[in-house]
Design a protein around this motif. Structure first.
Motif, PDB file in Angstrom:
ATOM      1  N   MET B 130       0.824  -1.202   0.000  1.00 34.09           N
ATOM      2  CA  MET B 130       0.000   0.000   0.000  1.00 34.09           C
ATOM      3  C   MET B 130       0.864   1.259   0.000  1.00 34.09           C
ATOM      4  O   MET B 130       0.505   2.273  -0.600  1.00 34.09           O
ATOM      5  CB  MET B 130      -0.873  -0.040   1.256  1.00 34.09           C
ATOM      6  CG  MET B 130      -1.941   0.971   1.316  1.00 34.09           C
ATOM      7  SD  MET B 130      -2.955   0.630   2.763  1.00 34.09           S
ATOM      8  CE  MET B 130      -2.172   1.669   3.956  1.00 34.09           C
ATOM      9  N   LEU B 131       2.010   1.187   0.663  1.00 33.44           N
ATOM     10  CA  LEU B 131       2.844   2.387   0.805  1.00 33.44           C
ATOM     11  C   LEU B 131       3.847   2.548  -0.335  1.00 33.44           C
ATOM     12  O   LEU B 131       4.546   3.553  -0.410  1.00 33.44           O
ATOM     13  CB  LEU B 131       3.586   2.353   2.135  1.00 33.44           C
ATOM     14  CG  LEU B 131       2.681   2.524   3.355  1.00 33.44           C
ATOM     15  CD1 LEU B 131       3.456   2.345   4.642  1.00 33.44           C
ATOM     16  CD2 LEU B 131       2.014   3.880   3.330  1.00 33.44           C
ATOM     17  N   ILE B 132       3.921   1.546  -1.229  1.00 30.82           N
ATOM     18  CA  ILE B 132       4.879   1.662  -2.330  1.00 30.82           C
ATOM     19  C   ILE B 132       4.617   2.885  -3.218  1.00 30.82           C
ATOM     20  O   ILE B 132       5.550   3.594  -3.567  1.00 30.82           O
ATOM     21  CB  ILE B 132       4.915   0.353  -3.151  1.00 30.82           C
ATOM     22  CG1 ILE B 132       5.750  -0.678  -2.382  1.00 30.82           C
ATOM     23  CG2 ILE B 132       5.515   0.578  -4.532  1.00 30.82           C
ATOM     24  CD1 ILE B 132       5.910  -1.979  -3.081  1.00 30.82           C
ATOM     25  N   PRO B 133       3.340   3.168  -3.570  1.00 30.58           N
ATOM     26  CA  PRO B 133       3.116   4.361  -4.398  1.00 30.58           C
ATOM     27  C   PRO B 133       3.706   5.626  -3.781  1.00 30.58           C
ATOM     28  O   PRO B 133       4.254   6.468  -4.488  1.00 30.58           O
ATOM     29  CB  PRO B 133       1.592   4.455  -4.471  1.00 30.58           C
ATOM     30  CG  PRO B 133       1.113   3.083  -4.271  1.00 30.58           C
ATOM     31  CD  PRO B 133       2.097   2.428  -3.361  1.00 30.58           C
ATOM     32  N   VAL B 134       3.645   5.742  -2.463  1.00 31.62           N
ATOM     33  CA  VAL B 134       4.234   6.910  -1.809  1.00 31.62           C
ATOM     34  C   VAL B 134       5.730   6.974  -2.114  1.00 31.62           C
ATOM     35  O   VAL B 134       6.293   8.049  -2.337  1.00 31.62           O
ATOM     36  CB  VAL B 134       3.998   6.871  -0.287  1.00 31.62           C
ATOM     37  CG1 VAL B 134       4.569   8.098   0.381  1.00 31.62           C
ATOM     38  CG2 VAL B 134       2.519   6.765   0.006  1.00 31.62           C
TER      39      VAL B 134
END
Lengths: 243, 267, 514
Positions: B130-134
Motif C-alpha cells: 500500500m505504501l509503495i506508491p508513496v
C-alpha cells in the motif's frame, strides 16, 4: 490409548462435566451418547486440548493433555461440531493449509490431500471453493481435514448432524472403513448412529457418566432406544420426585 | 517457520482473493496521489513567487522539498492510516472467532505466537504494498528536485512504515478481543487515535509529585505519543527513543494478542 | 447478598480510582478526594472480605490460574517494555539525518561549550505552547556539555518564579554563572552561545556614550532617545555609562565609546582625547547625523573615511509612513563577508535621515575599511539641505552623487602591541561609522532588522573577545524544476491511472470468483 480420571469442568458456576473417568483402548470405536448439553462436547474439547479441565487428568497415548499438549495435539484429528472451514479457500488449498499446520511437509501434504480426497470422495470438488459446497460436502471436507495427517486418534463431534439420510449413510460407512487403523471417538445424540457404527457406548448425562458398556451389554437384548430412555428417564423421574 | 509460512500465505491470499486488498490499495493510492499532487502544485506555485516563508517582509525560513511537500504528505497519510489499518487487520482474528475456525488453530500442534506472527506478517506485507506508491512519489521528487534533503525525505518514508506496522500490531490485538469485526475496527482506531493524540495533553500537564517524588507527567505523555515520535522522524531528527518506541509498541501488542488469542481456551 | 457485595466492591474500585486520579491532578488532598479515598477503600474492603473464600477458590482453580497468569504476563510485559523505553530515553542518543544539520550545533558553539570554565545554569521561561525550537536547541546545549544545567520554567504555571526574576517576556532565557547573570529574549543559537560566552567571563564591559554636545541620550525614553537600545545592550551584559570627556581622557575600563549624533562641534581637546584613545587600540562607534558639523570629520578623514555633507534620499525604496520625500531609505544591500552584516542576508534595514559616507583611497593609515551597508540604486545624495528643510523640496541634480551610497562602514587596524604603554586597550583599533543615529533611536529600532544591525555593530566594535560570530545551521532551499506537461503526467498517473489499474484488477478478480 485414552485414560481419563475424574475429569471435571466448570464454566464459572455452571457445571460442564463432573468426575468423568473412562479408558479407551487402541483401535476402539466409541460413541459418546447423550442429549444436547450433557457434556459430550466439553469432554471432547478437553481431550483435544482445546480447553483445560477444572480438575482431573486425561492422558492420550501416555501424554497428559495439559502438560504435554503439543505431543497430544500431533496425534489427534479433530472434527468440531462446526467444521472449521474457510469459505474463500478451495478444498485443495484448505487441506494443504491444515496439513501444514499439522506438521506435514509439502510432499506429505500433497500425498495426504490425494489420500483423504479419495477416502472422503472429494475428488470432484477438490478445486471448488468451500463456500460454494453443499452441506454434505462441507462435512466431508471437515472429516478430510481431521484425517489429513493420518492421526492415531480421531475425535468427531456430531459428524452427521444436519445431513440427509443418504449423506448420513455415506459418512457412517466412511467412519466404519477407518475402524481398525484408528481409534475413534464420536459423539451423537442420534441413537441409531451409535448402533450402526460403534462397538462401545459411553452415555453422558448432566455432566456425569450414566453408562459405559459394550454395545451388546448395553442393550442386553432390548432395543437401544429403550435402554437409553430408561437410563435417562429414570434420573429425570427421580429429579421430578425430588422437586 | 513452517507454520508461520502457512498462516502467512493463507492470510495474504485471503486479502487478495477478497475485495479488501483492492479497496484499501485503490483508496489509499488515490488519496495519497491526490494529496501529493496538491502539495507539489502548491509548492511549485509558491516557490515561483517567493523563496521562503515571509514574516514582515523577511524570510523566516526557506521552502524546501522535505519540509513543504514530503513532510506534510507523510504526516497527513499517517492520519489516514488510523482509518485504513484497522480495516486491514480487523478480520484477522475476529473472523476466526466468528466462523469458529479458531478451534482448528487451537487444537493444531502449533503455538499461538506463530499464528499471531503469520497473520501480522501478512498484514504488514499488504501495508507495505500500500505504501509503495508513496515511494514512487518520493523518487519523483528526488529525481526532479534540486538538492533535495535526501536523509530527511527517506527517514520520513521509513517513519510512515513504522506507523503503519505499529497500527497493524494494535489492529491485531483489537481483532483478537472480539468476534465482531466492526468493534475490532473501532477499538483499533480508538487506540490508534489515543496514541496519536496523547501528546496534546502533554502541553497542559507539567511536573506532578506523587508520594513526594517528582514525576514529569508531561514528558511521559510526550514519550507515549506516537505522533511526537513520528514528527521527529519526519523532521529528520531521530532520537533513540523514536525507533525504540515503535518497536516496543509492535512487540507489546503482538504479545498481548498472543496472550489474548490463547485466552479463548478459558472461556 | 453475594452478588450485592461483589457489586459494592466494583463500585468501590471505581470510586477509589477516581480519588487517586483527582489526587494526581490536584496534588493536594481536600474533602472531595479524602471522601473518595475513604469510601472507595471501605467498599473495596467489604467486597473483598465478604467474597474472600470465592476469590481464593477461584485462584485455586486452573482457569483462574490461567487468567491471573495471563494478567501477570501482561504486567511483566508492560514493565519490561517500560524499562526498555526508559533506558533508551536516558541514553538520549540523537541522529540528525537532515542535509543542513538543522539539529546540530555549529562548530564555534561546540568549541565554546567545550571551553566553558565552570557550571552555567540556563533557565528558560517558555510557556507550555510553542518555543519548540528553543527547547530543542537548549537540549542540544545540555547534551553537548555537562557544565550546562538546564531548567525550563513555564511562567504561566509558576508566575511566582518568573516574577521573582522579573521576567516579562515569553521565551526569556537567563544565564547564570557564579552569580553573574545575563538574559536574552530570542532563543537562537548565536544569541545563546554569545550569552554563554559573555556570562562565563568575569569581565565587565563598559560602553561609554559621550555627552555634552547634544548627543542622543541612552536614558531618554522618548522617540529620540536610545533607551530601548540601552536595554538590549544591558541584556548582552554590557554596562552602559555616560561620559563627559575631561582632562582625564577616556577612562581605562571603557571597552567602547559611542559618539551618538552630536549637535555641536567637539572641542579640539576632546577630539585629541578620542584620537589618543583610538591610537592605543581603543574602539569607537561614530554615528554622525546629516546636516551637522561635529569637528570629528577631519579625524575620520585621517583614518580614511569621509562623512559626506549631504543626505540620502530614495524616493523608490523608502520607509512608508515615517518620513516624506524618501528621507528614510530602506537598504537591503549588505556586505556578505563582514561579521556584522553576515546574518542580515535577505533582510532589510531602514535609515531615517542618513548621510552618505565615502571610503577614501590612499589613506595614510594601514587599516582596512569594510563597506557594510549600501542604499539602493534609486537613491541619491541631496546636497541642498537648505531647500530641502526650508521648502520641503528635493530634486536630483546632475551633480548629486547617485546610489548606491555607502551608509555604514567598519575599520579594523592591527597595531603593534605596546603593552607597556598606559591605557593599552588591545591589539586592534576598531571603528564603526554610520551616517545616522536615527536608525537605532527608539523610533526606528524595531523597524525591519535595524535592531540586529545595531547590536551586531556594537558587539563587533566592543572588542574581539566579547563576541563569537555564530552562523547557525539553517535550512537551505530546494526547488523542483518540472514543466507543466510533467506536472500533468504526475497528476494523471498518481491520482487516476494507478488507482484505476488496481480497481480494475480487483473488479476482474471479484467477477471471476463470482
Amino acid at each position: 490409548m485414552i485414560e481419563v480420571e475424574h475429569l471435571t469442568k466448570y464454566y464459572g458456576e455452571v457445571r460442564g462435566i463432573e468426575d468423568i473417568s473412562f479408558k479407551i483402548g487402541k483401535g476402539e470405536i466409541v460413541g459418546f451418547l447423550g442429549p444436547n448439553g450433557s457434556g459430550k462436547t466439553t469432554t471432547m474439547r478437553i481431550l483435544v486440548c482445546y480447553m483445560p479441565a477444572t480438575s482431573g487428568k486425561a492422558r492420550i497415548a501416555g501424554f497428559d493433555v495439559e502438560s504435554r499438549s503439543m505431543e497430544v495435539r500431533k496425534k489427534i484429528g479433530y472434527l468440531p461440531e462446526h467444521p472449521p472451514l474457510y469459505n474463500e479457500m478451495t478444498v485443495r488449498s484448505y487441506l494443504g493449509f491444515v496439513g501444514r499446520l499439522r506438521g506435514l511437509d509439502r510432499k506429505q501434504a500433497r500425498e495426504g490431500i490425494e489420500r483423504v480426497a479419495h477416502t472422503c470422495s472429494l475428488d470432484e470438488v477438490i478445486d471448488r471453493m468451500i463456500g460454494h459446497l453443499s452441506k454434505g460436502f462441507r462435512q466431508r471436507v471437515g472429516l478430510a481435514q481431521a484425517l489429513i495427517h493420518n492421526p492415531e486418534l480421531l475425535v468427531l463431534d456430531e459428524p452427521t448432524i444436519g445431513l440427509d439420510p443418504k449423506q448420513n449413510a455415506e459418512i457412517r460407512s466412511l467412519i466404519k472403513s477407518l475402524a481398525g487403523s484408528h481409534t475413534i471417538i464420536l459423539s451423537t445424540h442420534i441413537l441409531p448412529e451409535v448402533a450402526l457404527t460403534c462397538e462401545r457406548v459411553i452415555v453422558i448425562h448432566q455432566g456425569r457418566i450414566a453408562a459405559d458398556a459394550r454395545l451388546e451389554e448395553f442393550t442386553r437384548g432390548q432395543d437401544l432406544e429403550q435402554a437409553f430412555l430408561k437410563l435417562i428417564g429414570a434420573e429425570e423421574l427421580e429429579k421430578k420426585r425430588c422437586e | 517457520m513452517r507454520v508461520i509460512g502457512a498462516i502467512f500465505w493463507k492470510e495474504l491470499k485471503g486479502y487478495f482473493l477478497s475485495p479488501v486488498a483492492y479497496v484499501v490499495l485503490t483508496g489509499f493510492t488515490a488519496i495519497s496521489g491526490w494529496l501529493f499532487y496538491q502539495l507539489l502544485n502548491y509548492f511549485l506555485r509558491i516557490t515561483n513567487i517567493v523563496s521562503g516563508y515571509m514574516v514582515k517582509g523577511q524570510i523566516m525560513r526557506e521552502w524546501t522539498i522535505a519540509d513543504d511537500i514530503m513532510g506534510p504528505l507523510y504526516k497527513n497519510l499517517s492520519l489516514f492510516l488510523i482509518i485504513l489499518v484497522p480495516g486491514v487487520t480487523m478480520r484477522l482474528f475476529s473472523e476466526e472467532k466468528k466462523l469458529k475456525t479458531e478451534e482448528l488453530l487451537l487444537t493444531a500442534p502449533i503455538r499461538m505466537g506463530q499464528v499471531v506472527l503469520g497473520k501480522y506478517l501478512a498484514s504488514v506485507v499488504l501495508l507495505f504494498l500500500m505504501l509503495i506508491p508513496v515511494g514512487v512519489y518520493m523518487s519523483l521528487i528526488l529525481y526532479y528536485g534540486s538538492e533535495p534533503d535526501l536523509g530527511t525525505v527517506l527517514s520520513g518514508y521509513l517513519g510512515l512504515f513504522l506507523v503503519a506496522f505499529s497500527l497493524a500490531a494494535i489492529g491485531i490485538f483489537a481483532s483478537s478481543l472480539t468476534e465482531n469485526q466492526i468493534i475490532a475496527f473501532f477499538v483499533c482506531a480508538v487506540i490508534g487515535l489515543l496514541f496519536f493524540s496523547v501528546g496534546l495533553a502533554a502541553r497542559s500537564v507539567g511536573v506532578v509529585s506523587i508520594f513526594s517524588r517528582q514525576l514529569d507527567l508531561g514528558e511521559l505523555l510526550r514519550q507515549l505519543s506516537l505522533f511526537e515520535h513520528y514528527s521527529h522522524i519526519v523532521a529528520g531528527r531521530i532520537q533513540l527513543t523514536d525507533p525504540v518506541f515503535f518497536l516496543l509498541i509492535i512487540i507489546f501488542f503482538l504479545f498481548a494478542s498472543r496472550i489474548n488469542a490463547e485466552s479463548a481456551r478459558w472461556s | 447478598m453475594k452478588k450485592f457485595t461483589q457489586i459494592l466492591g466494583l463500585i468501590g474500585l471505581v470510586v477509589l480510582g477516581i480519588g487517586f486520579l483527582a489526587l494526581l491532578i490536584g496534588q493536594k488532598t481536600n474533602l472531595f478526594i479524602n471522601a473518595h479515598l475513604v469510601v472507595g477503600g471501605g467498599l473495596v474492603l467489604i467486597g473483598l472480605l465478604s467474597n474472600l473464600a470465592g476469590f481464593l477458590d477461584y485462584f485455586r482453580k486452573r482457569a483462574g490460574r490461567a487468567y491471573s497468569g495471563a494478567i501477570l504476563q501482561m504486567m511483566i510485559l508492560a514493565v519490561i517494555v517500560f524499562l526498555i523505553g526508559l533506558i533508551s530515553y536516558q541514553r538520549d542518543l540523537m541522529m540528525d539525518v537532515t542535509r543542513d544539520r538543522l539539529f546540530a550545533l555549529s562548530e564555534p558553539t561546540k568549541k565554546i561549550l567545550k571551553n566553558l570554565p565552570g557550571e552555567v545554569k540556563i533557565t528558560a521561561y517558555f510557556p507550555s505552547e510553542g518555543f519548540d525550537q528553543g527547547r530543542q536547541l537548549l537540549k542540544l546545549y545540555q547534551g553537548e556539555s555537562k557544565k550546562v544545567k538546564l531548567e525550563i520554567i513555564d511562567p504561566d504555571r509558576h508566575p511566582e518564579l518568573a516574577e521573582a526574576k522579573g521576567i516579562n517576556t515569553y521565551g526569556t532565557i537567563v544565564f547564570d554563572y557564579q552569580g553573574q547573570q545575563t538574559r536574552i529574549t530570542e532563543p537562537q543559537e548565536d544569541r545563546i552561545t554569545n550569552s554563554l560566552l559573555r556570562v562565563s567571563r568575569k569581565t565587565s564591559w563598559v560602553i561609554y556614550f559621550i555627552t555634552g554636545h547634544g548627543e542622543a541620550d541612552p536614558e531618554t525614553e522618548d522617540k529620540g532617545g536610545l533607551s530601548m537600545f540601552k536595554k538590549f545592550l544591558e541584556d548582552e551584559n554590557f554596562q552602559v555609562k555616560k561620559l563627559q570627556i575631561t582632562s582625564q581622557g577616556i577612562p581605562p575600563e571603557a571597552c567602547l565609546i559611542v559618539i551618538a549624533g552630536p549637535r555641536m562641534p567637539y572641542q579640539p581637546g576632546e577630539v585629541e582625547a578620542i584620537d589618543h584613545y583610538l591610537g592605543k587600540g581603543g574602539d569607537a562607534v561614530f554615528l554622525l547625523d546629516p546636516g551637522v558639523f561635529s569637528n570629528l570629520e577631519n579625524m575620520l578623514i585621517g583614518y580614511g573615511i569621509e562623512p559626506l555633507p549631504g543626505i540620502v534620499i530614495d524616493q523608490v525604496q523608502y520607509l512608508v509612513g515615517m518620513d516624506a520625500m524618501g528621507l528614510a531609505p530602506v537598504a537591503n544591500n549588505f556586505d556578505q563577508q563582514s561579521e556584522i552584516t553576515k546574518t542580515l542576508k535577505g533582510k532589510l534595514a531602514a535609515f531615517p535621515r542618513v548621510r552618505p559616507l565615502k571610503i577614501m583611497g590612499g589613506a595614510e593609515r594601514p587599516g582596512k575599511w569594510t563597506p557594510l551597508v549600501y542604499s539602493s540604486a534609486t537613491s541619491y545624495e541631496e546636497t541642498d539641505l537648505e531647500t530641502l528643510f526650508k521648502y520641503g523640496r528635493a530634486r536630483q541634480d546632475p551633480a548629486d552623487h547617485k546610489g548606491p551610497l555607502l551608509l555604514a562602514a567598519s575599520y579594523q587596524e592591527r597595531i603593534q602591541p605596546q603593552a607597556w604603554e598606559e591605557n593599552f586597550k588591545g591589539a586592534q583599533i576598531r571603528i564603526a561609522v554610520v551616517g545616522s543615529t536615527f536608525f537605532m533611536r527608539n523610533l526606528a529600532l524595531d523597524v525591519y532588522s535595524n535592531y540586529l544591525l545595531a547590536i551586531n555593530l556594537f558587539n563587533w566594535a566592543a572588542g574581539e573577545q566579547s563576541q563569537a560570530f555564530i552562523v547557525p545551521h539553517t535550512r537551505k532551499p530546494s526547488r523542483i524544476f518540472i514543466t507543466a506537461g510533467q506536472t500533468r503526467i504526475i497528476f494523471y498517473s498518481s491520482v487516476l491511472i494507478i488507482p484505476e489499474i488496481l480497481c480494475v484488477i480487483g473488479l476482474a478478480l471479484w467477477w471471476r470468483r463470482k
